[in-house]
Design a protein around this motif. Structure first.
Motif, mmCIF file in Angstrom:
data_model
loop_
_atom_site.group_PDB
_atom_site.id
_atom_site.type_symbol
_atom_site.label_atom_id
_atom_site.label_comp_id
_atom_site.label_asym_id
_atom_site.label_seq_id
_atom_site.Cartn_x
_atom_site.Cartn_y
_atom_site.Cartn_z
ATOM 1 N N GLU A 40 0.832 -1.205 0.000
ATOM 2 C CA GLU A 40 0.000 0.000 0.000
ATOM 3 C C GLU A 40 0.869 1.260 0.000
ATOM 4 O OE1 GLU A 40 -3.240 2.306 -0.358
ATOM 5 O OE2 GLU A 40 -3.244 0.116 -0.475
ATOM 6 N N LYS A 41 1.905 1.267 0.810
ATOM 7 C CA LYS A 41 2.779 2.440 0.908
ATOM 8 C C LYS A 41 3.436 2.757 -0.438
ATOM 9 C CE LYS A 41 6.716 4.298 3.455
ATOM 10 N NZ LYS A 41 6.191 5.257 4.412
ATOM 11 N N TYR A 42 3.829 1.733 -1.187
ATOM 12 C CA TYR A 42 4.578 1.937 -2.421
ATOM 13 C C TYR A 42 3.726 1.790 -3.690
ATOM 14 C CZ TYR A 42 8.673 1.984 0.525
ATOM 15 O OH TYR A 42 9.597 2.315 1.481
ATOM 16 N N LYS A 43 2.418 1.687 -3.527
ATOM 17 C CA LYS A 43 1.515 1.530 -4.664
ATOM 18 C C LYS A 43 1.708 2.662 -5.672
ATOM 19 C CE LYS A 43 -3.340 0.619 -5.528
ATOM 20 N NZ LYS A 43 -4.635 0.416 -4.866
ATOM 21 N N GLY A 44 1.936 2.294 -6.927
ATOM 22 C CA GLY A 44 2.087 3.275 -7.992
ATOM 23 C C GLY A 44 3.464 3.911 -8.089
ATOM 24 N N ASP A 45 4.383 3.526 -7.235
ATOM 25 C CA ASP A 45 5.739 4.091 -7.241
ATOM 26 C C ASP A 45 6.634 3.242 -8.138
ATOM 27 O OD1 ASP A 45 8.333 4.967 -6.742
ATOM 28 O OD2 ASP A 45 8.084 5.045 -4.572
ATOM 29 N N ALA A 46 6.984 3.769 -9.290
ATOM 30 C CA ALA A 46 7.791 3.025 -10.254
ATOM 31 C C ALA A 46 9.193 2.710 -9.739
ATOM 32 C CB ALA A 46 7.892 3.805 -11.561
ATOM 33 N N LYS A 47 9.655 3.486 -8.767
ATOM 34 C CA LYS A 47 10.991 3.262 -8.211
ATOM 35 C C LYS A 47 10.996 2.234 -7.082
ATOM 36 C CE LYS A 47 12.495 7.951 -9.258
ATOM 37 N NZ LYS A 47 12.966 9.212 -8.699
ATOM 38 N N ALA A 48 9.822 1.835 -6.628
ATOM 39 C CA ALA A 48 9.718 0.961 -5.460
ATOM 40 C C ALA A 48 10.436 -0.377 -5.624
ATOM 41 C CB ALA A 48 8.255 0.742 -5.098
ATOM 42 N N PRO A 49 10.300 -1.082 -6.746
ATOM 43 C CA PRO A 49 10.995 -2.374 -6.832
ATOM 44 C C PRO A 49 12.494 -2.260 -6.578
ATOM 45 C CG PRO A 49 9.392 -2.204 -8.597
ATOM 46 C CD PRO A 49 9.461 -0.848 -7.935
ATOM 47 N N ALA A 50 13.148 -1.346 -7.228
ATOM 48 C CA ALA A 50 14.601 -1.189 -7.043
ATOM 49 C C ALA A 50 14.929 -0.755 -5.618
ATOM 50 C CB ALA A 50 15.160 -0.190 -8.050
ATOM 51 N N GLN A 51 14.142 0.167 -5.063
ATOM 52 C CA GLN A 51 14.388 0.638 -3.694
ATOM 53 C C GLN A 51 14.242 -0.495 -2.685
ATOM 54 O OE1 GLN A 51 11.474 3.767 -3.448
ATOM 55 N NE2 GLN A 51 12.959 5.358 -3.941
ATOM 56 N N LEU A 52 13.190 -1.293 -2.851
ATOM 57 C CA LEU A 52 12.948 -2.368 -1.895
ATOM 58 C C LEU A 52 13.943 -3.512 -2.067
ATOM 59 C CD1 LEU A 52 9.058 -2.376 -1.760
ATOM 60 C CD2 LEU A 52 10.680 -1.407 -0.125
ATOM 61 N N GLU A 53 14.356 -3.777 -3.290
ATOM 62 C CA GLU A 53 15.387 -4.801 -3.501
ATOM 63 C C GLU A 53 16.674 -4.398 -2.789
ATOM 64 O OE1 GLU A 53 15.602 -5.312 -7.770
ATOM 65 O OE2 GLU A 53 13.464 -5.826 -7.822
ATOM 66 N N THR A 54 17.033 -3.123 -2.873
ATOM 67 C CA THR A 54 18.220 -2.623 -2.179
ATOM 68 C C THR A 54 18.032 -2.720 -0.666
ATOM 69 O OG1 THR A 54 18.782 -1.152 -3.998
ATOM 70 C CG2 THR A 54 19.691 -0.593 -1.834
ATOM 71 N N LYS A 55 16.846 -2.369 -0.181
ATOM 72 C CA LYS A 55 16.559 -2.421 1.255
ATOM 73 C C LYS A 55 16.669 -3.849 1.784
ATOM 74 C CE LYS A 55 14.312 0.087 4.184
ATOM 75 N NZ LYS A 55 14.761 1.270 4.819
ATOM 76 N N VAL A 56 16.148 -4.817 1.032
ATOM 77 C CA VAL A 56 16.243 -6.207 1.466
ATOM 78 C C VAL A 56 17.713 -6.635 1.518
ATOM 79 C CG1 VAL A 56 15.727 -8.604 0.845
ATOM 80 C CG2 VAL A 56 13.930 -6.856 0.661
#
Length: 94
Positions: A40-56
């Motif tokens: 929900e927080k990252y819904k519609g954020d095109a940068k979210a996949p890369a950001q979250l992959e880095t965070k993990v």
């Protein structure tokens, strides 16, 4: 990676195998936010996949509170992509 590239069961197995479920649940906060809250927080954020992959991979803190998320540097990058894609799809069970 398209979410269709991994089944929900496979994504859940990867999450379990890599200790994600020790701090996260699909639908409720544990130590960290639920996977559905993250989606929900990252819904519609095109940068979210890369950001979250880095965070993990690298870990971090401050987004969901002060408790840090540990890094998962030994987790396979393909598995990280699969789990992040599944999470951002809302963590469907089917």
């Amino acid at each position: 990676m398209p979410t269709s590239a991994v089944s929900p069961a496979d994504a859940m197995n990867i999450a379990r195998k890599n200790a994600c479920m020790g701090c996260h649940a699909v639908d409720r906060k544990l130590v960290g936010p639920s996977f559905q809250q993250i989606a929900e927080k990252y819904k519609g954020d095109a940068k979210a996949p890369a950001q979250l992959e880095t965070k993990v991979r690298d870990g971090g803190s401050g987004v969901w509170g002060m408790l840090p998320m540990p890094s998962h540097r030994s987790m396979d990058s393909g598995d990280i992509k699969k789990v992040v894609g599944w999470i951002l799809a809302g963590s469907p069970s089917k």
